[in-house]
Design an enzyme around this catalytic site. Structure first.
Site, mmCIF file in Angstrom:
data_model
loop_
_atom_site.group_PDB
_atom_site.id
_atom_site.type_symbol
_atom_site.label_atom_id
_atom_site.label_comp_id
_atom_site.label_asym_id
_atom_site.label_seq_id
_atom_site.Cartn_x
_atom_site.Cartn_y
_atom_site.Cartn_z
ATOM 1 N N GLU A 337 0.780 -0.866 0.204
ATOM 2 C CA GLU A 337 0.464 0.191 0.260
ATOM 3 C C GLU A 337 0.621 1.202 0.136
ATOM 4 O O GLU A 337 0.059 2.166 0.594
ATOM 5 C CB GLU A 337 -0.996 0.237 1.186
ATOM 6 C CG GLU A 337 -2.286 -1.259 0.874
ATOM 7 C CD GLU A 337 -2.298 -1.735 2.538
ATOM 8 O OE1 GLU A 337 -2.298 -1.378 3.998
ATOM 9 O OE2 GLU A 337 -3.871 -2.057 1.954
ATOM 10 N N ASP A 361 0.112 -6.114 8.939
ATOM 11 C CA ASP A 361 -1.267 -4.801 9.479
ATOM 12 C C ASP A 361 -1.185 -5.159 11.650
ATOM 13 O O ASP A 361 -0.696 -6.863 11.542
ATOM 14 C CB ASP A 361 -2.495 -5.066 9.734
ATOM 15 C CG ASP A 361 -3.160 -4.333 8.489
ATOM 16 O OD1 ASP A 361 -2.762 -4.065 8.161
ATOM 17 O OD2 ASP A 361 -4.253 -4.894 8.048
ATOM 18 N N HIS A 528 0.281 0.000 10.138
ATOM 19 C CA HIS A 528 1.107 -1.211 10.145
ATOM 20 C C HIS A 528 1.928 -1.598 10.799
ATOM 21 O O HIS A 528 2.712 -0.620 12.071
ATOM 22 C CB HIS A 528 1.396 -1.038 8.800
ATOM 23 C CG HIS A 528 0.525 -1.251 7.355
ATOM 24 N ND1 HIS A 528 0.394 -0.157 6.485
ATOM 25 C CD2 HIS A 528 -0.260 -1.388 7.904
ATOM 26 C CE1 HIS A 528 0.232 -0.402 6.070
ATOM 27 N NE2 HIS A 528 -1.310 -1.370 6.288
#
Length: 593
Positions: A337, A361, A528
């Site tokens: 991401e 995550d 994260h």
């Protein structure tokens, strides 16, 4: 990067400059100390490609400013990226010290009473502090005889830790972070801040649009022969698992095969964008062959890409791993991401350990009571106090994260040169690849699933960017945890079962954010995290101080903390507060050019 271009460790043997009997009596002993340190470093430390770290020693002992200047010139010619001063005796502090503002610096003053090396150490460190050039002080606990050439264990540890971290600083300088795409789903970490990379890390930010992938895929701008080799390897080594899509969202076999093909092409293209590929020059693509000089990158993916094309899970998982169709090799650092802040954390961990990093995550805190409620099973574990943390993300974590590599029978992630072929096979067999959930990824793709073996010592970190403060680091040492299969399944099925899972238990101290695993989760600065193998929080602390990045949450014991001696001037009772004050005072490493 070729071995010849790696930064070297510059060693500065300083000496009492008084001729007429004093200096002459110390020349050989001083130079011997420098050679011993160089031998230690070459024996114990390696560059990212596995080759031994190289040292460069000043041509003469440094007794005054002229010899100090000659040494500085040699360091520039020889690409020294770290400065290490060693001496067994008194020297003229401000005349012999290293004045380069960007080189990480340390001084080892020999602890012997015949000649006051420790007195010089104190004097020159005071000079470094007074001049605003922080340096690390290395001083053995036990007094040694002047003729003792042994490097004590405590000195060895500090020398090696300093060089590891100093080389990480040097290896980043002048390189690039490649932003492949832009901001993903509004995640602040993927709003890439060039100033942070430039001022704190000495790197530049390069950026390409996601259309670069689509264009190269459509035009065949990748090594066609390697693509065939890679696709065959994938078919032989990447077993597919259950399709968890509903019947209405299940994609055809033909579509899945096409997604595999595109996923392999994307991996090749991402690597070429980062580091270049001479094969592209042979295809008449001279500009594309150069790449972006990137030692870290991020792939935006969601949603502008994944709504239309296969996700980046294979790309990220295989590039972040220590092996692929070409065999074992150093990982490429690619953030999911395009979370550049997590990418920086991954880069820190890789440069400190040369191992693969897990991007995840920090999804859920599971209390012991909640585990029992969800699974219907009583739960206790010797490493777990109040609960565990669930690390999971959409399939991009390195396959090394399976824990199928071992050190002395304990699950590990190792530098690629230490990984056995059988361990590569175990990592591959422990991973299944699942058609992505169509609702998440309309463009398709394959997601990885594995469960990290328990019992691995690990360190979880996060680099955050704070308005008005700059970057700040969080560190949590702990262990991966094995759950019984039925308990794992009960918890894992509550989220996305096509993604890799790591159960993590932080080491609790009973204080502050480490009163409980819940408080670790509650105090974490972002969605994260990065997980590295080993309890290496002390290395992150040292590296952060070199870069002038404060650490606001860690569970590293005080005796393991190693920062520049100047940090003591900002307070000794509250080390966290002193770290913040010191970093604010000195500013980012490259921010005052």
């Amino acid at each position: 990067m070729k071995p010849s271009s790696y930064p070297k460790v510059g060693i500065r043997p300083t000496i009492d400059g008084r001729l007429g009997g004093v200096r002459e009596s110390l020349e050989e002993r001083t130079m011997q100390q420098a050679r011993a340190v160089a031998d230690l470093i070459a024996k114990e430390l390696r560059y990212p490609d596995g080759s031994p770290v190289e040292c460069v020693i000043a041509d003469t002992c440094i007794g005054g400013v002229k010899e100090a200047a000659a040494c500085a010139d040699k360091f520039k010619r020889e690409n020294a990226g770290v400065s290490l001063t060693v001496t067994p005796c008194w020297c003229y502090g401000s005349e012999t010290m290293d004045m380069d503002p960007h080189l990480p610096k340390a001084v080892w003053g020999f602890n012997g009473t015949e000649r006051p090396g420790a007195v010089y150490l104190a004097a020159v460190l005071a000079g470094h502090t007074q001049k605003g050039l922080p340096a690390f002080g290395i001083y053995g606990k036990d007094v040694q005889a002047a003729t003792d050439t042994e490097i004590p264990a405590d000195v060895r540890g500090k020398l090696l830790d300093f060089v590891r971290c100093g080389l990480a600083v040097a290896l980043m300088r002048g390189k690039s972070y490649l932003s492949m795409g832009g901001t993903s789903m509004g995640i602040a970490g993927s709003v890439v801040d060039p100033a942070m990379w430039e001022k704190w890390l000495g790197m530049r930010v390069e950026a390409i649009d996601m259309s670069e992938f689509a264009g190269r895929m459509r035009k065949g701008w990748y090594d066609q022969a390697e693509y065939g080799k890679a696709l065959a390897w994938v078919k032989a080594n990447c077993p597919e698992g259950k399709d968890y899509n509903s019947p209405e969202a299940t994609r055809s076999r033909e579509q899945i095969d096409s997604e595999w093909e595109d996923s392999v092409k994307m991996a090749l293209i991402a690597r070429d964008l980062m580091t270049g590929n001479p094969k592209l020059a042979e295809m008449g693509l001279g500009e594309q062959a150069q790449g972006h000089n990137a030692i870290a990158a991020g792939f935006q993916g969601q949603r502008q890409w994944t709504d239309h094309f296969p996700n980046g899970d294979f790309l990220e998982a295989i590039l972040n791993s220590s092996f692929d169709w070409n065999g074992k090799r150093a990982p490429y650092i690619v953030a999911t991401e395009n979370d550049a802040l997590n990418g920086a954390g991954m880069l820190f961990g890789h440069l400190l350990t040369h191992t693969a990093q897990i991007f995840a995550d920090l999804r859920t805190y599971w209390s012991c009571e909640a585990i029992e409620t969800a699974s219907g099973k009583s739960f206790s574990h010797p490493l777990v106090k109040d609960g565990i943390l669930h690390l999971i993300n959409s399939g991009p974590a390195a396959l090394d994260g399976t824990g199928e590599q071992e050190i002395d029978g304990v699950p590990a992630m190792k530098p690629f040169w230490d990984i056995a072929d059988a361990e590569v096979e175990k990592c591959l067999k422990a991973t299944t690849w699942h058609p992505s959930i169509t609702e998440y990824f309309p463009g398709g793709g394959l997601s990885t699933r594995y469960r990290t073996r328990g019992g691995m010592p690990a360190t979880m970190i996060r680099l955050n960017l704070v308005d008005g403060l700059g970057p700040a680091l969080q560190i949590a040492e702990g262990h991966t945890v094995d759950l019984p299969d039925d308990v794992h399944d009960a918890l894992d099925q509550r989220t996305n079962p096509t993604w890799p899972t790591t159960w993590f238990a932080p080491v609790l101290t009973g204080q502050g954010a480490f009163r409980s695993a819940y408080e670790v989760m509650n105090n974490w600065g972002a969605n994260h995290c990065v997980m590295s193998h080993g309890h290496i929080g002390h290395l992150y602390l040292t590296l952060a101080s070199m870069l002038r990045i404060p650490v606001y949450m860690h569970n590293v014991s005080e005796e393991r903390i190693f920062r520049p001696s100047a940090w003591r001037a900002f307070g000794t009772a509250d080390l966290e507060g002193a770290d913040f004050r010191a970093c604010a005072n000195y500013g980012p490493l490259y921010g005052k050019v």
